[in-house]
Write a protein that holds these residues in place. Structure first.
Motif, short mmCIF file in Angstrom:
data_model
loop_
_atom_site.label_atom_id
_atom_site.label_comp_id
_atom_site.label_asym_id
_atom_site.label_seq_id
_atom_site.Cartn_x
_atom_site.Cartn_y
_atom_site.Cartn_z
N LYS A 14 0.94 -1.28 -0.01
CA LYS A 14 -0.12 -0.07 0.13
C LYS A 14 0.76 1.10 0.16
CE LYS A 14 -4.15 -1.40 1.76
NZ LYS A 14 -5.41 -1.38 3.07
N PRO A 15 0.37 2.38 -0.53
CA PRO A 15 1.23 3.54 -0.58
C PRO A 15 1.63 3.92 1.05
CG PRO A 15 -0.84 3.94 -1.25
CD PRO A 15 -0.94 2.68 -1.00
N GLU A 16 2.74 4.58 0.74
CA GLU A 16 3.69 4.95 2.22
C GLU A 16 2.73 5.72 3.16
OE1 GLU A 16 7.01 5.26 3.29
OE2 GLU A 16 8.14 4.75 1.61
N ASP A 17 1.71 6.55 2.63
CA ASP A 17 0.88 7.55 3.30
C ASP A 17 -0.46 6.67 3.88
OD1 ASP A 17 -0.42 7.13 1.25
OD2 ASP A 17 -0.24 9.44 0.65
N ASP A 18 -0.20 5.48 3.70
CA ASP A 18 -1.55 4.58 4.15
C ASP A 18 -1.28 4.20 5.37
OD1 ASP A 18 -3.97 2.82 3.17
OD2 ASP A 18 -2.47 1.53 4.41
N GLU A 19 -2.01 3.85 6.37
CA GLU A 19 -1.83 3.39 7.88
C GLU A 19 -0.99 2.09 7.82
OE1 GLU A 19 -1.61 3.70 11.51
OE2 GLU A 19 -2.03 5.30 10.29
N GLU A 20 -1.50 1.19 6.84
CA GLU A 20 -0.79 -0.13 6.92
C GLU A 20 0.44 -0.11 6.04
OE1 GLU A 20 -3.78 -3.79 7.51
OE2 GLU A 20 -3.82 -3.07 5.48
N GLY A 21 0.27 0.60 4.69
CA GLY A 21 1.48 0.95 4.12
C GLY A 21 2.50 1.36 4.53
N LYS A 22 2.44 2.25 5.64
CA LYS A 22 3.49 2.98 6.51
C LYS A 22 4.56 1.77 6.92
CE LYS A 22 3.31 5.12 10.47
NZ LYS A 22 2.51 6.16 11.18
N TYR A 23 3.70 0.75 7.40
CA TYR A 23 4.50 -0.24 8.34
C TYR A 23 5.29 -1.13 7.29
CZ TYR A 23 2.77 1.94 12.39
OH TYR A 23 2.43 3.01 13.33
N GLU A 24 4.36 -1.72 6.30
CA GLU A 24 5.01 -2.29 5.13
C GLU A 24 6.21 -1.93 4.61
OE1 GLU A 24 1.46 -4.55 2.51
OE2 GLU A 24 1.76 -2.49 2.64
N HIS A 25 5.96 -0.75 4.32
CA HIS A 25 7.30 -0.15 3.83
C HIS A 25 8.31 0.11 4.70
CE1 HIS A 25 6.26 0.99 -0.44
NE2 HIS A 25 5.04 1.16 0.15
N LYS A 26 8.20 0.50 5.96
CA LYS A 26 9.19 0.56 7.06
C LYS A 26 9.62 -0.88 7.19
CE LYS A 26 9.54 1.75 11.94
NZ LYS A 26 8.98 1.91 13.15
N LEU A 27 9.25 -1.94 7.21
CA LEU A 27 9.70 -3.25 7.52
C LEU A 27 10.44 -3.74 6.47
CD1 LEU A 27 9.91 -5.58 9.83
CD2 LEU A 27 7.86 -6.59 8.46
N TYR A 28 9.91 -3.60 5.18
CA TYR A 28 10.68 -3.86 4.06
C TYR A 28 12.23 -3.30 3.93
CZ TYR A 28 12.04 -4.78 -0.88
OH TYR A 28 12.84 -5.04 -2.00
N ARG A 29 12.13 -1.87 4.28
CA ARG A 29 13.38 -1.18 4.32
C ARG A 29 14.35 -1.79 5.14
NH1 ARG A 29 10.44 3.28 2.76
NH2 ARG A 29 10.18 3.91 4.85
N LEU A 30 13.90 -1.69 6.42
CA LEU A 30 14.65 -2.18 7.39
C LEU A 30 15.15 -3.65 7.04
CD1 LEU A 30 15.32 -1.84 10.28
CD2 LEU A 30 13.49 -3.17 11.28
N PHE A 31 14.35 -4.62 6.51
CA PHE A 31 14.78 -5.95 6.13
C PHE A 31 15.99 -5.88 5.15
CE2 PHE A 31 14.06 -9.00 2.59
CZ PHE A 31 14.71 -10.16 3.31
N LYS A 32 15.78 -5.04 4.14
CA LYS A 32 16.74 -5.00 3.29
C LYS A 32 18.17 -4.58 3.90
CE LYS A 32 15.71 -6.24 -0.61
NZ LYS A 32 16.22 -7.51 -0.96
N GLU A 33 17.99 -3.52 4.73
CA GLU A 33 19.40 -3.06 5.60
C GLU A 33 19.80 -4.20 6.68
OE1 GLU A 33 18.42 -0.01 8.24
OE2 GLU A 33 19.93 -0.50 9.49
#
Lengths: 311, 730
Positions: free
Chosen positions: B632-651
């Protein structure tokens, strides 16, 4: 004591003990065990006591008469007693005294030796008997013959006559033994060893031997087939009993087992049998021996185990 | 309190069985006597090749009385109008009591009859008459025989009589008709045949037997042999070193009832033979002791231990003469054996070692696996392939190929035909003697290949060549026997594949190579001669290796669930990672339990579960990488956490792999916990994975699955780890 005196003394000793002196078997064998007087008589419940010289052939052991202790033809003295007597060791030791061995003066040892003959489907537990480190006898309580478990147990004593004689006479080489006054073992057997070794290792016609094995084996199968087809319902009371008996020719059949075994031994010495084939040939002989053992047991049963009656 | 003396007198038992039979009888008797209530006794045990003896001082003369209460019929049935019925009479009679002894008691079920019956403790004699035959019957040996007509009782050799005395009384029992009484026998050839023993007195018994040339105590016999050996060595000016005798001293002790040492000589020319051959000729068949100098070389003498005592009724001169005769007889035997050995040695050396290799074609390795030459060819090929994979250089690899070529050549020499135990030793001697150009490492590898005495290790030799060769051999052995369906089943392991795999695992534990890659090479070497499916065999061997590793590590300090978690994926990777992973898990687990379970829970939470399974069943690939474009888009309530976890995972992925590749697993675990614990929980709190939208759902499953896989592949499969309730401290 010369070689023939040792044989005579042992014969006298075991005859006195009550053995039947059966004389050697007239077919080539690798050891005294192969003779019907041992391998067949060990089967079944009947008592048995026998002693005999067993001229033995082990083609692979031939050394052209060059080795002082190894030969392709030699002599065993074979004693079998069934059931094995309780004081058998004492009886055996007395036989050594009978040929002039002073047991006090020597180191006698019973050294663990589990004996097994894969071709005969036979095995037993016992010892090698050592005199001052020289193995002079094999001492075996048979447990199995022709792949059949035994009861009662037969005691088999096999004296290596040459070993025993070298010990008694204190010589290093078999060929230096005195056989009879004025005749050495070498004078009698040096040339037979040379020729026997040459024939077994170099000359024997392997094609002929393979053919012989096939023929002997075939004849055995014929006799075994005959046995399998016999009238199983017939009893000694049956009218045609004499004809039924003709269908179990165990003694002629077993003779072909001996012949096959000897032919195989020469082929083996000749290097004509590969490792894989070797196991197959041994298996074949073992199966024949097992079949013959069953024929023998049936035969004695038909007769009503006649030797049991005196006991 | 009476004493017990027991003797089982049999014909010569094989030396190798004596200690185990004596031990077995001891345990059986000890347990049974104590169980029967005859006191807390101590048993002394003694043995010779012809007898097993046991002595107990102070056994209780009877077992304690026992009381028992026996339930009977209900009162209603037993008494009518206060008078006993038939039921009451029967109950009393059956238990040897009268009706007057019956008591009535209240029970849950009503009023019932009771009888108090006392069982008189039986006498020791009665009990022992039962126990002794049981104890003998219980003890087994590797190979036993029957000898009693119509009876299947088996013992390694016939038992001739049994002595069983309780003080001065014979304990009478029947044991397959074997005579039981107070008779023993002296030395079989030099002692009295029948000796009556008056009472159970061990000191007197020993004394009596010693007069009849039997030393009952094996320690005393051993001491006598050792003392005489020492004397012989001293006479030669050599310091006697017991350690050099190996197991021969124990064996010889159990071959005689009365040891008497005899020294013999042989021609010095035989000392030109390699020492191992001379030793084998003496020790193997004849059980002679070689006389070895401090520098390890032999002298032309041997010592044999005879069973012929110095007889009392003979003069000293006469006895000495007899011993000399025995020596001369033994000299003749060893002379013949050494002459044979020398003959074979000279004959064998008429050829070069490599000349024997072609002859291996005529010697079958296994009916389905071709000849020994086929085996050698496979080993050469395999050594060439795996040398570099194990991290060794070209030079060592080539030497290993050479060693592989020669390592079985000695099988077809005459010397090995004569002394099978020298296989391998002969190979390395001949490599030196008739292939002088061979490198020391090659010779060493041949020797090691046959696992001959480790203490022959000469410092300075590198084990590299030997290591390549033995690894190749074990790989080939495992793959070959698995390929023909001869893998171990239950207790059946005729080709010693378990031993092979343990050896292989030991050497691979420190190597940075995937076992599967080595197995691929091994199957490749075999594929032309045997029909089989390589993939299947490789998987089966890997599983076999995994199972052995599981047994190995769980028998050490590691917890079974930890070991499972590491082995689950670990067989795909070099085995040098397994122990560090286990150590790290143990370390994390021990250090801080709450952190540990947080880590376990965080990872386990990401594990693909039912949702993933449903998707998979629809034919969707849940293991593919998550696609950030499909969240979901970054500004979505769920999308925010999806993107956050994904970026963290990559790191985290990058650093985590870096750490685990460096085998810094503790750091990797701590790093993962620190970075991922909160975000994972946050993600699951805020994001609903099982959404209607299938694309969205798939991508979320892929994201969490990737996190789980990261940990499972590189460190441990946390699904295997037990939760706090199941974990028990070890």
């Amino acid at each position: 004591m010369n070689f023939q005196q040792i044989i005579l003394k042992l014969t006298e000793y075991w005859a006195d003990y009550g053995c039947v002196i059966t004389q050697p078997t007239d077919i080539e064998v690798g050891a005294g065990t192969f003779a019907p007087a041992t391998i067949l008589r060990a089967l079944g419940p009947e008592p048995w006591k026998a002693a005999y010289v067993a001229p033995s052939r082990r083609p692979t052991d031939g050394r052209y008469g060059d080795n002082p202790n190894r030969m392709q033809f030699y002599y065993q003295y074979q004693v079998v007693v069934k059931p094995a007597p309780e004081d058998s060791q004492d009886i055996y030791l007395k036989s050594l005294e009978a040929i002039g061995i002073d047991l006090k003066a020597h180191d006698v040892r019973f050294v663990e030796d589990d004996w097994e003959s894969p071709t005969l489907g036979a095995s037993g537990l016992g010892w090698e008997v050592w005199l001052d480190g020289t193995e002079v006898s094999q001492y075996t309580y048979f447990q199995q013959c022709g792949s059949i478990a035994l009861d009662p147990i037969t005691l088999e004593l096999t004296y290596g006559l040459e070993r025993l004689a070298t010990f008694v006479q204190g010589v290093d080489s078999v060929f230096d033994l005195e056989w009879a006054p004025g005749f050495s073992y070498g004078e009698i057997h040096k040339e037979t060893e040379f020729q026997g070794s040459t024939y077994n290792f170099e000359v024997a016609d392997t094609e002929m031997l393979f053919e012989l094995f096939k023929l002997f084996n075939g004849e055995f199968e014929n006799l075994f087939e005959r046995f399998k087809k016999r009238d199983k319902e017939a009893t000694p009371e049956s009218e045609d009993w004499r004809d039924v008996k003709k269908d179990n020719l165990v003694y002629p059949a077993y003779e072909f087992v001996m012949k096959c075994s000897h032919v195989f031994n020469i082929l083996d010495a000749r290097g004509a049998i590969s490792v894989q084939e070797r196991a197959a040939y041994i298996g074949k002989i073992r199966n024949m021996a097992r079949a013959a053992a069953n024929m023998y047991l049936q035969h004695r049963k038909d007769l009503g185990f006649p030797l049991l009656k005196d006991n | 309190m009476p004493n017990l003396l027991l003797e089982i007198y049999n014909e010569e038992i094989p030396a190798g069985y004596i200690n185990s039979i004596s031990g077995g009888l001891y345990i059986s008797l000890d347990t049974k006597i104590k169980w029967a209530g005859l006191g807390q006794i101590d048993i002394d045990s003694f043995s010779t090749p012809r007898r097993f003896n046991f002595f107990v001082e102070g056994i209780s003369d009877r077992a304690e009385d026992k009381f028992e209460e026996i339930f009977g019929p209900p009162e209603k049935a037993a008494f009518k109008d206060g008078k006993p019925t038939k039921a009451a009479e029967g109950f009393a009679r059956k238990n040897g009591k009268s009706v007057d002894d019956i008591e009535i008691r209240d029970t849950d079920k009503g009023r019932y009859c009771f009888l108090k019956v006392e069982e008189k403790g039986r006498t020791a004699k009665e009990i022992l008459a039962e126990i002794i035959p049981q104890a003998i019957a219980e003890v087994g040996a590797p190979k036993s025989m029957t000898w009693i007509p119509g009876n299947k009782f088996a013992w390694p050799r016939p038992i001739r009589h049994i002595l069983a005395l309780l003080d001065d009384e014979v304990i009478e029992f029947d044991f397959h008709g074997i005579p039981v009484g107070r008779i023993t026998r002296g030395h079989p050839f030099h002692g009295r045949r029948e000796i009556e023993i008056e009472k159970a007195d061990i000191d007197k018994f020993k004394e009596e037997l010693e007069k009849e040339y039997v030393i009952l105590d094996s320690e005393e016999r051993k001491k006598k042999i050792k003392g005489e050996l020492e004397r012989v060595f001293k006479k030669e000016g050599i310091v006697f070193d017991e350690n050099k005798l190996g197991t021969l001293l124990d064996e010889v002790t159990n071959l005689v009832e009365w040891p008497e040492v005899v020294v013999g000589e042989f021609d010095e020319e035989f000392l030109e033979l390699p020492k191992e051959i001379v030793q084998a000729a003496m020790m193997e068949h004849q059980r002679y002791f070689p006389v070895e100098k401090e520098d390890g070389t032999l002298i032309n003498k041997f010592v044999t231990v005879s069973n012929r005592p110095q007889l009392k009724d003979e003069t000293v001169e006469r006895n000495a003469y007899y011993l000399q005769t025995i020596g001369v007889g033994n000299e003749r035997v060893i002379r013949a054996r050494l002459a044979d050995a020398k003959f074979f040695y000279d004959e064998d050396r008429g050829k070069k070692l490599e000349d024997y290799v072609p002859e291996l074609a005529g010697m079958v390795y296994h009916a389905k696996l071709g000849s020994n030459l086929d085996k050698v060819n496979r080993l050469v090929e395999l050594c060439g392939k795996i040398g570099p994979m194990l991290g060794y250089d070209k030079n060592h690899t080539e030497l290993a190929e050479r060693a592989a070529f020669l390592c079985r050549a000695d099988l077809v020499t005459q010397m090995v035909g004569e002394f099978p135990s020298l296989q391998g030793v002969i190979g390395s001697i001949y490599a030196k003697e008739i292939a002088k150009e061979e490198e020391p490492e090659v010779r060493w590898a041949i020797k090691r290949y046959h696992n001959y005495n480790v203490h022959h290790y000469a410092p300075g030799f590198s084990g590299v060549v030997a290591n390549i060769l033995s690894t190749a051999d074990r790989l080939d052995t495992l793959v070959a026997f698995f390929a023909i369906g001869e893998e171990p089943k239950g207790n059946q392991d005729p080709y010693a594949l378990r031993r092979a795999v343990l050896g292989l695992l030991d050497s691979l534990e420190n190597k940075n190579v995937e076992p599967a890659k080595l197995l691929v090479e091994a199957t490749g070497a075999l594929i032309n001669s045997v029909e089989f499916r390589p993939d299947e065999v490789i998987q089966n061997v890997l599983r076999f290796m995994r199972d052995r590793l599981y047994v190995k590590y769980t028998s050490q300090v590691y917890l079974p669930d930890h070991v499972r978690s590491v082995l689950e994926r670990g067989m795909k990777y070099p085995l040098n990672r397994i122990r560090p992973k286990l150590k790290a898990l143990r370390n994390l687990y021990k250090k801080n339990k709450s952190d540990w379970f947080d880590l376990v829970k965080s990872v386990q939470r990401c594990r693909p579960g039912k949702i993933a399974k449903d998707l998979e069943e629809k034919g969707l690939d849940v293991n593919a990488s998550p696609d950030p474009g499909k969240f979901k888009p970054e500004d979505d309530e769920e999308g925010k956490y999806e993107h956050k976890l994904y970026r963290l995972f990559k790191e985290v992925e990058k650093r985590f792999i870096e750490l685990t590749d460096n085998r810094e697993y503790v750091e990797a675990g701590n790093y993962f916990l620190e970075k991922m614990k909160d975000p994972i929980n946050e993600f699951y709190d805020k994001v609903f994975v099982n959404v209607e939208n299938p694309e969205l759902r798939l991508n979320r499953v892929r994201l969490t699955g990737a996190i789980y896989e990261l940990f499972a592949e590189n460190f441990a499969d946390m699904a295997e780890i037990a939760g706090p309730e199941k974990t028990s401290e070890q």
